[in-house]
Design a protein around this motif. Structure first.
Motif, mmCIF file in Angstrom:
data_model
loop_
_atom_site.group_PDB
_atom_site.id
_atom_site.type_symbol
_atom_site.label_atom_id
_atom_site.label_comp_id
_atom_site.label_asym_id
_atom_site.label_seq_id
_atom_site.Cartn_x
_atom_site.Cartn_y
_atom_site.Cartn_z
ATOM 1 N N TYR A 48 -3.611 1.928 7.737
ATOM 2 C CA TYR A 48 -3.729 1.108 6.537
ATOM 3 C C TYR A 48 -2.870 1.674 5.406
ATOM 4 N N TYR A 49 -2.923 2.979 5.216
ATOM 5 C CA TYR A 49 -2.148 3.570 4.131
ATOM 6 C C TYR A 49 -0.664 3.664 4.444
ATOM 7 N N ILE A 50 -0.307 3.922 5.703
ATOM 8 C CA ILE A 50 1.098 4.126 6.042
ATOM 9 C C ILE A 50 1.821 2.808 6.267
ATOM 10 N N ALA A 51 1.231 1.920 7.064
ATOM 11 C CA ALA A 51 1.944 0.696 7.449
ATOM 12 C C ALA A 51 1.081 -0.542 7.293
ATOM 13 N N GLY A 52 0.177 -0.547 6.347
ATOM 14 C CA GLY A 52 -0.740 -1.676 6.172
ATOM 15 C C GLY A 52 -0.043 -2.984 5.852
ATOM 16 N N ALA A 53 1.077 -2.914 5.164
ATOM 17 C CA ALA A 53 1.793 -4.136 4.784
ATOM 18 C C ALA A 53 2.505 -4.759 5.978
ATOM 19 N N MET A 54 2.808 -3.952 7.006
ATOM 20 C CA MET A 54 3.542 -4.464 8.166
ATOM 21 C C MET A 54 2.630 -4.967 9.280
ATOM 22 N N VAL A 55 1.369 -4.611 9.240
ATOM 23 C CA VAL A 55 0.428 -5.023 10.296
ATOM 24 C C VAL A 55 -0.185 -6.355 9.890
#
Length: 84
Positions: A48-55
């Motif tokens: 969620y913190y690292i790639a939350g926008a891409m998932v």
């Protein structure tokens, strides 16, 4: 007149409760489930913190992602209390 020491009532000797002959054994599924819930909770928060926008759909959940991740960690802690 005060009573002498020999006349006083003596305390009962402590006897521990009987123990069973078999030690308690945890179910086979408990340890893997405990580790799995803990790791999944930590991974969910990390993703969620690292790639939350891409998932997909993860960004839509917003801060509920923290509730989902911490729920996994809490379940792992609850399961760890049942481990012998």
């Amino acid at each position: 007149m005060p009573k002498s020491r020999s006349d006083r009532k003596k305390k009962a000797v402590y006897t521990p409760p009987p123990t069973s002959s078999k030690p308690k054994v945890s179910p086979r599924w408990l340890a893997p489930a405990m580790v799995a819930f803990g790791l999944l909770g930590i991974l969910w928060i990390a993703v969620y913190y690292i790639a939350g926008a891409m998932v997909p759909y993860m960004q839509d959940l917003g801060n509920w992602n923290l509730a989902i991740g911490f729920s996994g960690i809490i379940i792992a802690v609850i399961l760890s209390t049942r481990w012998h």
